[in-house]
Motif scaffolding. Structure first.
Motif, short mmCIF file in Angstrom:
data_model
loop_
_atom_site.label_atom_id
_atom_site.label_comp_id
_atom_site.label_asym_id
_atom_site.label_seq_id
_atom_site.Cartn_x
_atom_site.Cartn_y
_atom_site.Cartn_z
N ARG A 331 33.68 2.63 11.27
CA ARG A 331 34.42 1.74 12.18
C ARG A 331 35.90 1.72 11.82
O ARG A 331 36.76 1.66 12.70
CB ARG A 331 33.82 0.34 12.12
N ARG A 332 36.20 1.81 10.53
CA ARG A 332 37.59 1.89 10.11
C ARG A 332 38.22 3.19 10.61
O ARG A 332 39.36 3.19 11.08
CB ARG A 332 37.68 1.81 8.59
N ARG A 335 38.93 2.82 14.17
CA ARG A 335 40.10 1.94 14.34
C ARG A 335 41.38 2.72 14.05
O ARG A 335 42.39 2.58 14.77
CB ARG A 335 39.97 0.74 13.41
N SER A 338 42.20 4.94 16.99
CA SER A 338 42.70 4.17 18.13
C SER A 338 44.13 3.70 17.88
O SER A 338 45.00 3.78 18.76
CB SER A 338 41.79 2.96 18.38
N ASP A 339 44.39 3.22 16.66
CA ASP A 339 45.72 2.73 16.35
C ASP A 339 46.73 3.88 16.25
O ASP A 339 47.92 3.69 16.51
CB ASP A 339 45.70 1.95 15.03
N HIS A 376 50.17 1.14 8.01
CA HIS A 376 49.33 0.50 9.03
C HIS A 376 49.52 -1.02 8.96
O HIS A 376 49.59 -1.59 7.87
CB HIS A 376 47.86 0.87 8.79
#
Length: 588
Positions: A331-332, A335, A338-339, A376
């Motif tokens: 999931r990281r 993420r 996506s970021d 980030h």
């Protein structure tokens, strides 16, 4: 009266939910059936109605202005409890209908009504097919039979659509929507349960099979997989087909061990147990997770089981349970991807640092490597080793590399204006080399800043992937012809092959840190590196050692006649301003 007419609300509401037909849209096919019914019965108006707890939904209609009414105002609520067709020759003379708004409206009051209930295979009435007239009239037995027949057609259509929506079209098994619905509706029985997901055939392999043997063969394999699982459990467990080649079942915790043993037996016997005309490669993977009834979030349960299944497939093992740490890492990673898109769009968070390369004879800086960094907003400093490989597996690697090229060429222009003439090396993925316009876009960037190919060195990774891509190899040759210096990065990291060297048009070989760091304590490593450097020199390559972290290693490499070095002992990666200060100390 209302309590008696509504005593069967729950079965009907459940039937409507299962059929998945309670939406606001008009149904064009059903509308055509109402038109046909009007013609057959010589009636001006026909409706298909569905009765909920509060209202009458008009799913299809001919010559009727409303899309719904209050349930208490609906003629059809009485049809639900009537055997056969309910006929009212004159609504003003019937106590059930005479005071309803539609019977007493000023314009075109409804004076005649005949309705046939829409009844499921389980005997639950959900609404009606009715005809209406605006004057009293009679209705014959033949007309009643016709109305009943048309109601049966409507009901068959509604149920067949539901079956298609909740059943996998190829295997005939309940589909993912049915699984989610069943998990959501599980309210009683054992509290602790286990969901198993089974991957019977790799989707890429299935597509290859379809291309070679045709989709009927793929569908036959999928059907046999589903049948085999159904037979393995002797029909005692409900098997779902939730995607192409992917199946599911859920059982109470008390039966999970037995289910697991059955699945493991299937994994061993299934590949050879299918009656197919050609041999097919099948490798079963199973992922599972526990959950509690009632299920608050069925999609989340399915997602966890899917995470376990993907872990099993990626690690090439038959069975794995859900593991939170693996799930969180995935999931990281998602993420981050996506970021990263947003960072590229907004040009925020990403930046380049530069690590100098030094000539071993003169001790002078002769170049710098551009190293990508990401600050980030949530995770802080994210290593390129975490996000660059993710981007390389997607189309995101193209804009990411383009961003690096744009930043590096802009910085090169600034340094040239300051009198700093160091070339800068950038890392380029094999997929970038395979882009048909890569060389053209690179030249556009150089021209925009008044630079030449000699200003920019190209470092390439993944030797085997390079050789496996004719487009990438052609691009390397074009870059070499254009005057770019090409370097092969991470040589000696376990994936390099000496026989590949002459097939790749590079001038510089960078020895991987895994070879360099053990030099001060590993005699065998020193022998290997010394021989590799000598061989590369005889092949006319420039040799660069990266990962030099102490003076002893630097001295040894000097004695071994390595050409250039790079590492923390000499200079850490630094911001452009720091490199400017290093090269022009008098300007500070």
């Amino acid at each position: 009266m209302l309590s008696s007419t509504r005593q069967d609300d729950q079965p009907r509401l459940q039937a409507l939910k299962d059929l998945q037909i309670l939406d606001a849209s008009q149904d064009e096919i059903l509308n055509k059936i109402t038109v046909l019914t009007c013609k057959l019965l010589d009636m001006p108006t026909c409706l298909v109605t569905l009765i909920t707890d509060e209202k009458q939904c008009i799913k299809a209609k001919t010559n009727f202005p409303l899309d719904e009414t209050a349930r208490d105002d609906a003629f059809c609520q009485h049809t639900l409890h009537h055997q056969g067709v309910l006929v009212c020759p004159d609504t003003w003379l019937d106590a059930r209908f005479r005071d309803l708004p539609l019977a007493r409206q000023a314009e075109q009051p409804l004076r005649f009504y005949a309705g046939a209930p829409l009844t499921t295979d389980q005997g639950v009435a959900i609404g009606s097919l009715c005809v209406i007239d605006y004057q009293p009239r009679t209705f014959s037995e033949a007309q009643c039979r016709t109305l009943q027949e048309m109601a049966a057609v409507v009901m068959a259509l509604l149920q067949s659509r539901s079956a298609v929506g909740l059943v996998d079209a190829v295997t005939g098994l309940p589909n993912r929507q049915r699984l989610i619905a069943d998990l959501h509706e599980a309210q009683c029985g054992p509290r602790d349960c286990v969901l198993f997901l089974i991957d019977g055939i790799d989707i890429t392999y299935a597509y290859e099979m379809g291309r070679s043997l045709g989709m009927p063969m793929v569908e036959r394999v999928l059907c046999e997989l589903g049948d085999a699982l159904h037979r393995a459990f002797c029909g005692r467990e409900k098997i779902y087909c939730i995607a192409t080649g992917r199946f599911a079942l859920w059982v109470p915790q008390a039966r999970s061990e037995a289910a697991l043993q059955t699945l493991m037996q299937c994994a061993e016997s299934l590949p050879g147990g299918l009656s197919l005309p050609v041999p097919i490669r099948l490798e079963m993977h199973i992922g599972y997770t526990g959950f509690s009834v009632p299920v608050e979030a069925p999609q989340q349960v399915l997602r966890k089981a899917l995470s376990a299944l993907h872990d099993a497939a990626e690690q090439d093992v038959v069975l794995l349970p859900y593991r939170q740490e693996s799930d969180e890492a995935q999931r990281r990673a998602f993420r981050l991807l996506s970021d990263l898109v947003e960072c590229l769009d907004r040009d925020t968070g990403l930046y380049l640092m530069y690590q100098p390369k030094f000539d071993l004879l003169s001790g002078e800086a002769v170049g710098a490597e551009a190293l990508l960094r990401w600050q980030h907003p949530m995770f802080g400093a994210v290593s390129p080793g975490q996000f660059v490989p993710l981007a390389e597996n997607t189309t995101l690697i193209r804009p990411l590399t383009q961003w690096v090229i744009a930043q590096a060429t802009r910085q090169l222009r600034q340094w040239r204006n300051q009198g700093i003439m160091l070339p800068v090396a950038i890392n380029v993925a094999v997929s970038n080399f395979a882009e048909p316009d890569f060389v053209e876009r690179l030249m556009v960037q150089l021209d925009a800043h008044g630079l030449t190919p000699a200003d920019l060195e190209i470092e390439c990774l993944e030797t085997q992937k390079l050789l496996g891509s004719p487009a990438a190899m052609a691009c390397l040759r074009r870059l070499r012809e254009a005057g770019f210096v090409l370097a092969l990065d991470d040589f000696g990291n376990g994936h390099s092959n000496l026989t590949y060297l002459k097939r790749i048009p590079v001038e510089v070989i960078k020895l991987d840190q895994s070879l360099i760091r053990p030099l001060h304590y590993d005699a065998d490593c020193r022998i290997i590196v010394e021989q590799v450097i000598g061989m590369l020199h005889r092949l006319n390559y420039v040799v660069v050692a990266e990962g030099v972290e102490d003076a002893a290693t630097l001295d040894w490499l000097r004695r071994a006649r390595c050409d250039r070095v790079q590492g923390f002992h000499l200079a850490r990666p630094m911001l452009p301003e720091a490199l400017s200060a290093l090269m022009l100390p008098e300007a500070v």
